[in-house]
Motif scaffolding. Structure first.
Motif, PDB file in Angstrom:
ATOM      1  N   CYS A  53     -54.116  95.999   7.184  1.00  0.00           N
ATOM      2  CA  CYS A  53     -54.159  96.846   8.643  1.00  0.00           C
ATOM      3  C   CYS A  53     -54.807  98.012   8.786  1.00  0.00           C
ATOM      4  O   CYS A  53     -55.609  98.436   9.637  1.00  0.00           O
ATOM      5  CB  CYS A  53     -52.963  96.622   9.230  1.00  0.00           C
ATOM      6  SG  CYS A  53     -52.216  95.072   9.945  1.00  0.00           S
ATOM      7  N   GLN A  54     -54.416  98.893   7.628  1.00  0.00           N
ATOM      8  CA  GLN A  54     -54.956 100.211   7.422  1.00  0.00           C
ATOM      9  C   GLN A  54     -56.480 100.032   7.249  1.00  0.00           C
ATOM     10  O   GLN A  54     -56.968 101.130   7.957  1.00  0.00           O
ATOM     11  CB  GLN A  54     -54.068 100.763   6.105  1.00  0.00           C
ATOM     12  CG  GLN A  54     -52.706 101.230   6.594  1.00  0.00           C
ATOM     13  CD  GLN A  54     -52.492 102.217   7.635  1.00  0.00           C
ATOM     14  OE1 GLN A  54     -52.043 101.849   8.724  1.00  0.00           O
ATOM     15  NE2 GLN A  54     -53.318 103.403   7.354  1.00  0.00           N
ATOM     16  N   HIS A  56     -58.542  98.074   8.419  1.00  0.00           N
ATOM     17  CA  HIS A  56     -59.191  97.672   9.581  1.00  0.00           C
ATOM     18  C   HIS A  56     -59.132  99.030  10.617  1.00  0.00           C
ATOM     19  O   HIS A  56     -60.047  98.977  11.463  1.00  0.00           O
ATOM     20  CB  HIS A  56     -58.309  96.585  10.190  1.00  0.00           C
ATOM     21  CG  HIS A  56     -58.834  96.299  11.698  1.00  0.00           C
ATOM     22  ND1 HIS A  56     -60.125  95.243  11.558  1.00  0.00           N
ATOM     23  CD2 HIS A  56     -58.769  96.349  12.722  1.00  0.00           C
ATOM     24  CE1 HIS A  56     -60.612  95.203  12.916  1.00  0.00           C
ATOM     25  NE2 HIS A  56     -59.558  95.810  13.620  1.00  0.00           N
ATOM     26  N   LYS A  57     -58.017  99.935  10.427  1.00  0.00           N
ATOM     27  CA  LYS A  57     -58.265 100.821  11.081  1.00  0.00           C
ATOM     28  C   LYS A  57     -59.007 102.256  10.766  1.00  0.00           C
ATOM     29  O   LYS A  57     -59.398 103.027  11.605  1.00  0.00           O
ATOM     30  CB  LYS A  57     -56.768 101.678  11.240  1.00  0.00           C
ATOM     31  CG  LYS A  57     -55.596 100.859  12.012  1.00  0.00           C
ATOM     32  CD  LYS A  57     -54.237 101.382  12.096  1.00  0.00           C
ATOM     33  CE  LYS A  57     -53.297 100.837  12.521  1.00  0.00           C
ATOM     34  NZ  LYS A  57     -51.945 101.154  12.491  1.00  0.00           N
TER      35      LYS A  57
END
Length: 487
Positions: A53-54, A56-57
């Motif tokens: 998730c990180q 992707h950010k």
């Protein structure tokens, strides 16, 4: 991902095998990876998902993509439909990409890639990408645009993106220094044999805000700081476009002359002669050889202060035997560049049926292009010193037959020079009786000195000029007569 596909300055990813995962980061200086971990328990599953998730950010810039370089709307990271897209080794996929930048004059410009000229393979190093570009500016007074000034309109441009060491002198600075010297000293002939930089922008990595900056802070001397440099130059022509052997000979002789002028008059040693760095321009129908690519060049006065990069300097197939030898401690000498010039001419004459036309496989000297430094060093040393190898004719292609005298002369000079190098003194084991050996040595001729700078006078500018000034027994154009006759 760094040597293929979209242009990046670093890459972040995850590799997986049957039992574990690793997070990896790699840039032009270092490869860093995590310890392997599995996701069989909930704790590691949560950690894995959090990391994904990180990632992707992160912005495209933080993921390593070159800022302001746009591949026609392509966005692999944000558009799920593009996930199956695969960047293979064909660099032409970058054709059509646009790059926006602010030049050193403050002008905002936009260029489009029209052709890929060169892309280096590998991860660690400067990893240059050279492309032909066209200006997309619409301002009528833009000097880069087709409607701009005549001087700039007549010159096609290339853009080079590279990642040189932060401590190495900039290419545009060295070229500018040489061109200024030519103009101020009256040696304007040299301008025809030097590349012309149109603009150059350097992007350092901020110490606190980038991964590169934090790695340097953490690893200290074990991490080599680099910058991203975007340089725009006049497009030159490669040797493969020449069809007349005499013009090719003139280019090589021109390169010898400009190399000596740079060394003696400007105090710059090129240090990376290769087939791709010897170019030409044509002015009023005449060919002028150009020594291109000063990314690895150094000021002679600075060379005693130690290396400006952790990477070995040169292009492996054309590097001298000394520089390929891990035991060599004598630095980079000007005769090493002259040795490189010999390998360039030799490979052209033996590996090509004609300019741009490779000879059938197996091609001579192929091991120089695929082996390790140590392997190539041993192969070249044998090539230069073995009486069995030296007794064989050079496999020169018929098209290049008239280069045979040059190549044989230089081979003999290198062979004599390397063969005459004194060996290190013998260090016997403690307690060994060496009296008979020392008595024998007294009766043998002993060399009192050896000139390592020139392989005892065998490899010098003066020696090469003595026969490279003519081709087919017809004089070539002499550009410069102000050289030091002792070099």
């Amino acid at each position: 991902m760094l040597s293929n596909g979209f242009i990046r300055n670093h890459a972040v990813g995850i590799t997986a095998d049957d039992t574990s995962l690793r997070f990896q980061y790699y840039d032009r200086s270092k490869v860093v990876e995590s310890q392997p971990f599995g996701i069989v328990n909930d704790e590691f599953k949560k950690l894995f998902m959090a990391m994904v998730c990180q990632l992707h950010k992160l912005s495209t810039e933080n993921l390593g993509f070159i800022p302001n370089l746009d591949l026609d709307g392509f966005d692999l990271l944000r558009n799920p439909e593009q996930l199956p897209y695969y960047f293979d080794k064909d660099p032409s996929k970058l054709v059509g990409a646009t790059y926006n930048f602010t030049g050193t004059d403050g002008s905002r410009r936009r260029v489009r890639i029209t052709k890929i000229l060169y892309r280096a393979e590998g991860i660690i190093g400067r990893c240059s990408i050279v492309v032909e570009v066209e200006c997309l500016c619409k301002e009528a007074d833009c000097t880069w645009h087709e409607k701009g000034k005549k001087k700039m309109r007549s010159k096609r441009k290339v853009m080079k993106i590279s990642f040189p060491s932060k401590t190495r002198p900039s290419e545009d600075g060295l070229i500018g220094e040489a061109r200024s010297k030519a103009e101020s000293s009256g040696d304007t002939w040299a301008l025809n044999h030097l590349p012309e930089v149109i603009d150059s922008i350097t992007f350092p990595y901020h110490e606190e805000n980038t991964v590169q900056g934090r790695l340097k802070k953490h690893l200290k001397e074990n991490y080599e700081e680099r910058v991203m440099r975007v340089t725009f130059l006049e497009k030159l022509h490669p040797l493969s476009e020449l069809k007349d052997p005499r013009e090719i000979a003139q280019v090589f002789y021109d390169v010898l002359q400009i190399h000596q002028w740079l060394y003696e008059c400007v105090g710059i040693l090129h240090r990376d002669l290769s087939s791709g760095n010897i170019m030409f321009r044509r002015i009023d129908g005449k060919v002028y050889g150009v020594l291109n690519d000063f990314d690895l060049s150094s000021r002679v006065r600075d060379m005693d202060n130690g290396p400006t990069s952790n990477q070995r300097t040169g292009t492996r197939p054309f590097m001298s035997v000394d520089l390929l030898d891990p035991d060599w401690e004598g630095g980079h000498l000007y005769r090493h560049d002259l040795e490189s010039l010999f390998y360039i001419m030799l490979c052209l004459a033996c590996r090509y049926e004609a300019p741009g036309v490779p000879a059938p496989e197996p091609r001579p000297y192929s091991q120089w292009f695929s082996g390790s430094d140590e392997e190539i060093c041993n192969i070249k040393h044998k090539f230069l010193t073995s009486p069995f190898v030296l007794s064989q004719d050079l496999p020169i292609q018929p098209y290049f037959a008239d280069f045979q005298p040059w190549l044989v002369f230089i081979l003999d000079l290198l062979s004599d020079g390397y063969g005459a190098r004194p060996r290190r003194p013998v260090k016997p084991k403690v307690g060994t009786d060496m009296s008979a050996y020392h008595a024998l040595k007294k009766d043998l001729a002993r060399r009192t000195s050896f000139d390592w700078q020139t392989l005892d006078g065998n490899v010098t500018y003066r020696v090469l000029r003595s026969f490279m000034h003519s081709f087919r027994e017809v004089p070539l154009d002499i550009r410069w007569t102000g050289f030091n006759p002792d070099n």
